[in-house]
Design an enzyme around this catalytic site. Structure first.
Site, PDB file in Angstrom:
ATOM      1  N   LYS A   1      52.266  48.554  48.805  1.00 27.14           N
ATOM      2  CA  LYS A   1      51.796  47.683  49.178  1.00 27.14           C
ATOM      3  C   LYS A   1      52.823  47.047  50.344  1.00 27.14           C
ATOM      4  CE  LYS A   1      49.547  42.776  48.921  1.00 27.14           C
ATOM      5  NZ  LYS A   1      49.745  41.295  48.124  1.00 27.14           N
TER       6      LYS A   1
ATOM      7  N   GLU B   1      43.449  45.774  41.335  1.00 20.89           N
ATOM      8  CA  GLU B   1      44.635  45.366  41.904  1.00 20.89           C
ATOM      9  C   GLU B   1      45.766  45.075  40.289  1.00 20.89           C
ATOM     10  OE1 GLU B   1      48.084  42.134  43.945  1.00 20.89           O
ATOM     11  OE2 GLU B   1      45.941  41.400  44.075  1.00 20.89           O
TER      12      GLU B   1
ATOM     13  N   CYS C   1      44.702  43.737  48.691  1.00 20.14           N
ATOM     14  CA  CYS C   1      44.723  42.337  48.529  1.00 20.14           C
ATOM     15  C   CYS C   1      44.935  42.024  49.592  1.00 20.14           C
ATOM     16  CB  CYS C   1      45.513  41.150  47.092  1.00 20.14           C
ATOM     17  SG  CYS C   1      45.942  40.205  47.400  1.00 20.14           S
TER      18      CYS C   1
END
Length: 520
Positions: free
Chosen positions: A341, A277, A393
């Site tokens: 995301k 990330e 994440c």
């Protein structure tokens, strides 16, 4: 004069120091979470059950739940304070109050469970244990669906071994959380039960559940898996500390570190290079030089580079915004695909109730303004690469939501930066959640973490290769194969969860009703 029975001693302590007892019981229960896995700590739920059953009124039951919830979440989430102090940007001073506020908010859920049970006049310990489990499961869903914080479900305690982890393939984690809390609460009957039968139940039920979980896991792990795919991949872990990651003087150095690791000689040339990330600190749409570097790696691999990076754009009104994204770069330096995301971290990537909390001086830790969520989960399909589901994440924490539901994904890709949490319990809890998704979905997991723990697992969630916390290096190997069919835990995970909630709620009312009838 003989010593009082253990059950009597517990109840005596509860009568004298109910809030302290519940606070310590919550802390003990949290020690069953990763990385500690002190499973006897789950008996702390039994203390809460007794506290609710013996509380003198709704308000005192709520205080007991609040104390338990504070103990549980302060121990389970202490590492959040490290994230606030990871960067010197004026948020470090908020580390302790913000973490306490988060834990207090989570504790209010437990207080609500306790108060609801007393409002419903649930007093028998067995009924309280069943009702608490139902409300706990509902609360886990509520925290994730409405408040964006599904962290540390009770089911995660079963990640203490590869065999015990397999149960989520059958039940899914939501239902398993309900059962876990119920059994932990029922265990209190082993020392406080009103008769031999109740004490035997309190002892036998936890042992029976543990035996079933382990026996199922041993059997499942004995079943053969399909052979691995032919895709050779490389996972890069640069181990860049958070205080260096966004230092303007080190951005180029950090970028080149990833390149050096990606270009290290390999026994077999990997076709897919995976960075974690936010590994690229430059805009990949605008920075042709950065894309050219990545294209050189992709050319050598004859495939693609997959990396985390922030996407910067403007809305229709000309206001700038950012997405936390995964990019796929091909040998021609083109952006082949991008995933934005969806599930953002509250207080990390956006500030909930910005108007109110912003006025109090709070701000998101990782964002210079709020990030925006992407449109939804997707399956990435690249030439010569098995289709995969990208998860950035925190997104891996959501049960039954690891893919877009199309059934096309053949593996899970989780990129993350756990440097925020230092050498704490946070990265290990995150890894356990990721492995749970692998088992639920019957898909191998490839996890690239900036500072660790990076892993490649098979479709049973077993770690085949690993780079430890803070270790710099690469993982090379073939992508494992997925299971032919999605397990029930992935297909019906949410449904099983709701069924468990309803069943335990009905059982709670039935047990209490029968108890009241017997006393009439």
């Amino acid at each position: 004069m003989t010593d009082p029975a253990p059950g009597n001693r517990i109840e005596a302590i509860l009568l004298r120091h109910p809030l302290l007892a519940c606070l310590l019981a919550g802390a003990a229960a949290a020690l069953a979470l990763p990385p500690w896995h002190v499973l006897p700590g789950l008996l702390g739920f039994g203390v809460l059950v007794l506290a609710i059953a013996r509380a003198a009124g709704v308000f005192r039951a709520g205080l007991a739940g609040l104390a338990f919830g504070l103990g549980f979440h302060l121990v389970g989430l202490y590492w959040v304070a490290i994230a606030f102090s990871a960067e010197a940007a004026g948020v470090a001073v908020l580390a302790l109050p913000a973490t306490f506020l988060l834990c207090l908010t989570c504790a209010l859920f437990v207080a609500a469970y306790a108060m609801i049970l007393r409002v419903l006049r649930i007093r028998r310990p067995l009924a309280v244990a069943l009702g608490l489990a139902a409300w706990w499961g509902f609360g886990e869903w509520l925290r994730g669906a409405l408040f964006g914080f599904p962290w540390n479900p009770a089911a995660i305690v079963w990640s203490f071994s590869e065999a015990s982890l397999q149960i989520v393939a059958l039940t899914g984690s939501p239902a398993l959380s309900v059962v876990t809390v119920a059994v932990a609460g029922v265990a209190v009957l082993a020392v406080t039960g009103p008769g031999r039968r109740a004490r035997l139940m309190g002892l036998a039920v936890p042992l029976l559940l543990t035996g079933i979980v382990l026996a199922h896991g041993v059997w499942r792990l004995s079943q053969p898996l399909p052979p691995p795919t032919e895709l050779e991949l490389r996972v890069v872990q640069a181990a860049i500390p958070q205080d260096r990651k966004w230092d303007p003087q080190r951005l180029r150095e950090n970028f080149l570190t990833h390149i050096e690791l990606a270009e290290e000689p390999a026994p077999v040339q990997p076709r897919l290079i995976i960075w974690p990330e936010s590994a690229v600190p430059f805009s990949l749409e605008r920075d042709e030089v950065a894309r050219t570097y990545l294209a050189r790696i992709a050319q050598k691999a004859g495939g693609f580079v997959v990396t985390g990076s922030n996407h910067h754009a403007e809305d229709a009104d000309g206001r700038p915004f950012a997405n936390n994204s995964i990019y796929v770069i091909d040998p021609d330096a083109a952006v082949t695909a991008r995933y934005d995301k969806v599930d953002l971290v509250p207080f990390g990537e956006y500030l909930p109730l910005r108007g109110l909390l912003g006025a109090l001086g709070l701000k998101a830790v990782a964002a210079r303004g709020d990030f925006r969520p992407g449109p939804g989960r997707t399956t990435q399909e690249l030439p010569g690469i098995p289709p995969f589901s990208p998860l950035i994440c925190y997104e891996v924490a959501y049960p039954s939501a690891a893919t877009d539901g199309s059934g096309r994904a053949q593996w899970l890709l989780n990129v993350t930066n756990d440097a925020w949490f230092g050498r704490s319990a946070g990265p290990w809890q995150h890894l356990a959640l990721a492995r749970m998704r692998s088992v639920e979905e019957g898909l191998p997991l490839v996890r690239a973490a900036n500072t660790g723990v990076s892993v490649v697992t098979d479709a049973y969630g077993r770690i085949l290769a690993e780079l430890g916390l803070g270790e710099r290096g690469v993982i090379d190997g073939k992508l494992p194969a997925s299971l032919p069919e999605r397990p029930a835990g992935g297909q019906l995970g949410s449904l099983w969860g709701w069924i468990a909630i309803v069943l335990f709620a009905v059982a709670c009312l039935f047990v209490e009703f029968r108890s009241q009838q017997d006393t009439v």
